[in-house]
Design an enzyme around this catalytic site. Structure first.
Site, PDB file in Angstrom:
ATOM      1  N   LYS A 247     -37.400 -94.834  76.003  1.00  0.00           N
ATOM      2  CA  LYS A 247     -37.980 -94.123  76.211  1.00  0.00           C
ATOM      3  C   LYS A 247     -37.690 -93.777  77.745  1.00  0.00           C
ATOM      4  O   LYS A 247     -37.945 -94.238  78.962  1.00  0.00           O
ATOM      5  CB  LYS A 247     -39.190 -94.752  76.879  1.00  0.00           C
ATOM      6  CG  LYS A 247     -40.841 -94.367  76.365  1.00  0.00           C
ATOM      7  CD  LYS A 247     -41.587 -95.260  76.883  1.00  0.00           C
ATOM      8  CE  LYS A 247     -41.679 -95.469  78.646  1.00  0.00           C
ATOM      9  NZ  LYS A 247     -41.938 -93.794  79.391  1.00  0.00           N
TER      10      LYS A 247
ATOM     11  N   GLU B 170     -33.407-103.515  86.093  1.00  0.00           N
ATOM     12  CA  GLU B 170     -32.703-102.615  87.934  1.00  0.00           C
ATOM     13  C   GLU B 170     -33.645-102.676  88.082  1.00  0.00           C
ATOM     14  O   GLU B 170     -34.735-101.681  87.803  1.00  0.00           O
ATOM     15  CB  GLU B 170     -31.881-101.988  87.615  1.00  0.00           C
ATOM     16  CG  GLU B 170     -30.315-102.203  87.642  1.00  0.00           C
ATOM     17  CD  GLU B 170     -29.758-103.500  87.861  1.00  0.00           C
ATOM     18  OE1 GLU B 170     -30.143-103.827  88.862  1.00  0.00           O
ATOM     19  OE2 GLU B 170     -29.187-104.338  87.045  1.00  0.00           O
TER      20      GLU B 170
ATOM     21  N   CYS C 185     -33.500 -96.448  94.411  1.00  0.00           N
ATOM     22  CA  CYS C 185     -33.726 -97.941  94.985  1.00  0.00           C
ATOM     23  C   CYS C 185     -32.447 -99.169  95.610  1.00  0.00           C
ATOM     24  O   CYS C 185     -32.802 -99.539  96.287  1.00  0.00           O
ATOM     25  CB  CYS C 185     -33.230 -99.067  93.836  1.00  0.00           C
ATOM     26  SG  CYS C 185     -31.752 -97.907  91.963  1.00  0.00           S
TER      27      CYS C 185
ATOM     28  N   GLU D  16     -41.972-102.164  98.737  1.00  0.00           N
ATOM     29  CA  GLU D  16     -41.324-100.923  98.623  1.00  0.00           C
ATOM     30  C   GLU D  16     -41.786-100.083  99.206  1.00  0.00           C
ATOM     31  O   GLU D  16     -42.842 -99.878  97.926  1.00  0.00           O
ATOM     32  CB  GLU D  16     -40.489-100.831  97.463  1.00  0.00           C
ATOM     33  CG  GLU D  16     -40.038 -99.774  96.869  1.00  0.00           C
ATOM     34  CD  GLU D  16     -38.880-100.168  95.627  1.00  0.00           C
ATOM     35  OE1 GLU D  16     -40.155-100.061  94.449  1.00  0.00           O
ATOM     36  OE2 GLU D  16     -37.406 -99.900  96.172  1.00  0.00           O
TER      37      GLU D  16
HETATM   38  N1  LIG Z   1     -35.591 -99.013  91.243  1.00  0.00           N
HETATM   39  C1  LIG Z   1     -35.298 -98.126  90.958  1.00  0.00           C
HETATM   40  O1  LIG Z   1     -35.060 -97.101  90.773  1.00  0.00           O
HETATM   41  C2  LIG Z   1     -36.853 -97.344  90.722  1.00  0.00           C
HETATM   42  C3  LIG Z   1     -38.353 -98.398  91.346  1.00  0.00           C
HETATM   43  N2  LIG Z   1     -39.372 -97.402  90.787  1.00  0.00           N
HETATM   44  C4  LIG Z   1     -40.990 -98.060  91.438  1.00  0.00           C
HETATM   45  O2  LIG Z   1     -42.120 -97.741  91.097  1.00  0.00           O
HETATM   46  C5  LIG Z   1     -42.972 -97.772  91.338  1.00  0.00           C
HETATM   47  C6  LIG Z   1     -43.921 -96.523  90.598  1.00  0.00           C
HETATM   48  O3  LIG Z   1     -42.981 -95.850  89.664  1.00  0.00           O
HETATM   49  P1  LIG Z   1     -43.021 -95.864  88.474  1.00  0.00           P
HETATM   50  O4  LIG Z   1     -42.868 -94.156  87.752  1.00  0.00           O
HETATM   51  O5  LIG Z   1     -44.497 -95.754  87.770  1.00  0.00           O
HETATM   52  O6  LIG Z   1     -42.265 -96.687  88.050  1.00  0.00           O
HETATM   53  P2  LIG Z   1     -42.516 -97.804  86.561  1.00  0.00           P
HETATM   54  O7  LIG Z   1     -41.538 -99.154  86.559  1.00  0.00           O
HETATM   55  O8  LIG Z   1     -43.925 -98.271  86.009  1.00  0.00           O
HETATM   56  O9  LIG Z   1     -41.717 -97.108  85.316  1.00  0.00           O
HETATM   57  C7  LIG Z   1     -40.316 -96.713  85.281  1.00  0.00           C
HETATM   58  C8  LIG Z   1     -40.553 -96.957  83.838  1.00  0.00           C
HETATM   59  O10 LIG Z   1     -40.871 -97.472  82.982  1.00  0.00           O
HETATM   60  C9  LIG Z   1     -41.695 -97.197  81.582  1.00  0.00           C
HETATM   61  N3  LIG Z   1     -42.807 -98.539  81.923  1.00  0.00           N
HETATM   62  C10 LIG Z   1     -43.969 -98.906  83.351  1.00  0.00           C
HETATM   63  N4  LIG Z   1     -44.577-100.084  82.592  1.00  0.00           N
HETATM   64  C11 LIG Z   1     -44.138-100.350  81.041  1.00  0.00           C
HETATM   65  C12 LIG Z   1     -43.775-100.850  80.138  1.00  0.00           C
HETATM   66  N5  LIG Z   1     -45.281-101.984  80.534  1.00  0.00           N
HETATM   67  N6  LIG Z   1     -43.757-101.525  78.796  1.00  0.00           N
HETATM   68  C13 LIG Z   1     -42.099-100.747  78.485  1.00  0.00           C
HETATM   69  N7  LIG Z   1     -42.765 -99.281  79.726  1.00  0.00           N
HETATM   70  C14 LIG Z   1     -42.965 -99.729  80.806  1.00  0.00           C
HETATM   71  C15 LIG Z   1     -42.405 -95.994  82.566  1.00  0.00           C
HETATM   72  O11 LIG Z   1     -43.156 -95.167  81.293  1.00  0.00           O
HETATM   73  C16 LIG Z   1     -41.312 -95.466  83.133  1.00  0.00           C
HETATM   74  O12 LIG Z   1     -40.269 -95.044  81.695  1.00  0.00           O
HETATM   75  C17 LIG Z   1     -42.591 -96.261  92.199  1.00  0.00           C
HETATM   76  O13 LIG Z   1     -43.190 -96.071  93.774  1.00  0.00           O
HETATM   77  C18 LIG Z   1     -40.850 -97.216  92.932  1.00  0.00           C
HETATM   78  O14 LIG Z   1     -41.175 -98.183  93.658  1.00  0.00           O
HETATM   79  C19 LIG Z   1     -39.722 -96.271  90.660  1.00  0.00           C
HETATM   80  C20 LIG Z   1     -39.084 -95.701  90.006  1.00  0.00           C
HETATM   81  C21 LIG Z   1     -37.075 -96.176  90.377  1.00  0.00           C
HETATM   82  O1  LIG Z   2     -32.296 -95.745  92.450  1.00  0.00           O
HETATM   83  C1  LIG Z   2     -31.125 -96.491  92.217  1.00  0.00           C
HETATM   84  C2  LIG Z   2     -30.289 -96.078  91.248  1.00  0.00           C
HETATM   85  C3  LIG Z   2     -29.558 -94.712  91.738  1.00  0.00           C
HETATM   86  C4  LIG Z   2     -28.830 -94.003  91.233  1.00  0.00           C
HETATM   87  C5  LIG Z   2     -27.954 -94.925  89.950  1.00  0.00           C
HETATM   88  S1  LIG Z   2     -26.599 -93.941  88.747  1.00  0.00           S
HETATM   89  O2  LIG Z   2     -25.565 -94.536  89.370  1.00  0.00           O
HETATM   90  O3  LIG Z   2     -27.159 -92.738  89.594  1.00  0.00           O
HETATM   91  O4  LIG Z   2     -26.798 -94.472  88.052  1.00  0.00           O
HETATM   92  C6  LIG Z   2     -28.588 -96.242  89.541  1.00  0.00           C
HETATM   93  C7  LIG Z   2     -29.850 -96.793  90.540  1.00  0.00           C
END
Ligand SMILES: NC(=O)C1=CN([C@@H]2O[C@H](COP(=O)(O)OP(=O)(O)OC[C@H]3O[C@@H](n4cnc5c(N)ncnc54)[C@H](O)[C@@H]3O)[C@@H](O)[C@H]2O)C=CC1
Ligand SMILES: O=Cc1ccc(S(=O)(=O)O)cc1
Length: 485
Positions: free
Chosen positions: A178, A252, A286, A386
């Site tokens: 997904k 992650e 991240c 964050e």
């Molecule tokens: N660590 C990272 O790489 C990331 C961190 N974030 C953080 O998350 C915040 C919100 O961004 P979002 O895109 O709303 O992140 P999110 O964590 O809500 O979504 C990430 C993925 O998980 C899915 N998802 C969310 N809740 C779920 C559940 N209960 N069951 C199954 N799938 C689920 C979403 O549809 C999406 O595909 C950002 O402001 C940022 O702080 C967002 C994106 C990447």
């Molecule tokens: O946001 C976290 C992050 C960003 C990039 C990658 S990757 O190395 O391009 O897969 C992993 C984590």
């Protein structure tokens, strides 16, 4: 305009299909919201269930297929991504907002990931165990888990799912995937690449839609043997609470990554690392730098140089060459960051940026100028939470020990960096920093395909790492065999 929008389908059991309820959602270009990137399936639980069932049915055949054949599919999929990189990179820029050269790099890195696992996956063996009985052979071997779920975010919509899909597939698992609804197209392109490479029906299934609709089936179902998730700590925590006892998890999550600037730092390098780590991808990584811990003797000089560089950054549509920052990826993300700018202005000293840009092309996108705050205390919200946007917080620290203590004073532990030439600082920092990735004179961002990646504390589940060989271990289980004659 609506008539020209392309509709993209789910991929279930080897066929591109609409969702059962026939609902769709549009994804908009964050650089110009008049541009509809695509129309995607707003799937429901029944579509997710169909994907899980297809993956279950395909598992026996896929795990028994010769590993060389599985590897060939990954290599051919990599070639397809490379051949179509220009188109796919443009789509990635339109759906996520990052610069076109970064989008191109991301698809090429995804292809490299497929190739890496095609090779590395073939070296994953077991061990033999010496013992006293001459008529006994004791050894371990690894086998796939079964049906696994891949859930990915919008910030790296190709490379993050690529490094989950490839190790899952080469080790013989079948997948339900997904992608994020905020950038679903690049994930679908990865699936298309696997389809063109001849992946058998049901081995990879992709369902787009709201987490609330699709999420419970693909995370709670008894059939799901593992979940590899990247996203927010709050969503990760929610999933963690509801999964079955036997479902393996790799998550992650967030970061609040520090860059320490010591008295002997090359200040031009330190500024460069702060800009690259804090503002590339408009701060939406991240591993992005968000806290700068600097000692008093160089704080003023570092801050002056940083502000000069920030004032020179070019902000605009990632399709145009030479831009340093694109838009925020979604309106929600823009509002979140603007809210933190208000918080920062109340609790610390604002130096620059954090304004929504307007006029001309900016009127149609989610653009924000890069922000810097100083006199930040590590206890403040902008230093603890964050933000996921172009916001840097400068925190004065007394000395190295204080820098280390404050860097560790965080619920997160994903990536951390220090700028110094002092070998003692390098040594102690490496040993004492609570962070899964440790950088010295390098940005907090960026990681290799062949090296393990993951965080400590609330940045990950303390289970398995991603990337490299660790990625393969997550998707396999060990059997220990006692074979007598
Ligand atoms: N660590 C990272 O790489 C990331 C961190 N974030 C953080 O998350 C915040 C919100 O961004 P979002 O895109 O709303 O992140 P999110 O964590 O809500 O979504 C990430 C993925 O998980 C899915 N998802 C969310 N809740 C779920 C559940 N209960 N069951 C199954 N799938 C689920 C979403 O549809 C999406 O595909 C950002 O402001 C940022 O702080 C967002 C994106 C990447
Ligand atoms: O946001 C976290 C992050 C960003 C990039 C990658 S990757 O190395 O391009 O897969 C992993 C984590």
């Amino acid at each position: 305009m609506a008539d020209t929008v392309q509709t993209f389908l789910n991929y279930i059991n080897g066929a591109w299909v609409p969702c059962l309820l026939g609902s769709t959602f549009d994804n908009l270009n964050p650089a110009d919201t008049r541009d509809v990137v695509g129309r995607f399936q707003a799937s429901g639980p029944a579509d997710a269930e169909a994907a899980v069932q297809a993956a279950q049915k395909a598992f026996e055949g896929w795990r028994k297929l010769a590993i060389g054949k599985r590897a060939k599919i990954l290599n051919d999929a990599a070639s397809y991504l490379e051949k179509n990189v220009e188109q796919f990179a443009q789509e990635l820029t339109r759906e996520e907002g990052k610069q076109l050269n970064q989008a191109r790099d991301e698809f090429l890195r995804s292809a490299q990931t497929f190739r890496f696992y095609a090779t590395e996956g073939q070296t994953l063996g077991g061990e033999t165990y010496p013992q006293d009985d001459a008529n006994l052979h004791v050894f371990s071997h690894r086998e796939p888990l079964g049906v696994v779920t891949v859930i990915s975010p919008w910030n790296f919509p190709a490379s993050i799912p690529a490094r989950k899909l490839a190790p899952a597939l080469i080790t013989g698992n079948t997948v339900v995937f997904k992608p994020s609804s905020d950038a679903p197209l690049s994930g679908l392109r990865l699936v298309e690449a696997l389809e063109k490479a001849g992946v058998p029906a049901g081995v990879v299934n992709c369902v787009t839609g709201r987490a609330g609709e699709v999420g419970p089936v693909i995370t709670n179902s008894q059939a799901i043997r593992a979940i590899s998730f990247t996203g927010s700590t709050s969503a990760g925590t929610q999933i963690h609470r509801t999964v079955h006892l036997s479902t393996r998890l790799q998550m992650e999550l967030g970061g609040k990554n520090p860059l320490i600037v010591m008295e002997d730092a090359d200040l031009d390098l330190a500024v460069d690392l702060a800009i690259k780590g804090g503002f590339s991808l408009t701060g939406q990584a991240c591993t992005g730098t968000s806290r700068i811990l600097v000692v008093p003797s160089v704080k003023a000089a570092f801050t002056d140089k940083l502000l000069t560089r920030v004032s020179q950054l070019k902000i605009g549509n990632g399709m145009a060459p030479g831009m340093d920052l694109g838009p925020l990826a979604t309106e929600k993300q823009l509002q979140t960051v603007l809210n933190y700018i208000d918080i920062g202005k109340r609790e610390a000293r604002w130096l620059c940026g954090g304004e929504r840009l307007t006029g001309g092309e900016f009127d149609h996108g989610y653009y924000l100028s890069p922000a810097v705050f100083t006199d930040v205390k590590n206890s403040m919200r902008i230093a603890q939470e964050e933000i996921f946007g172009p916001v840097l917080a400068i925190i004065e620290v007394a000395d190295f020990d204080d820098a280390l203590r404050q860097a560790n004073d965080s619920q997160y532990g994903l990536s951390a960096s220090i700028v110094t030439m002092n070998p003692r600082y390098m040594h102690v920092f490496t040993n004492e920093i609570q962070s899964g990735t440790v950088k010295i004179n390098r940005t907090t961002t960026g990681n290799l395909v062949n090296a393990p990646f993951g965080g400590l504390k609330n940045s990950s589940t303390s289970t398995f790492r991603e990337s490299g060989r660790a990625g393969l271990e997550f998707f396999t289980q060990i059997k220990t065999v006692y074979r007598g004659i």
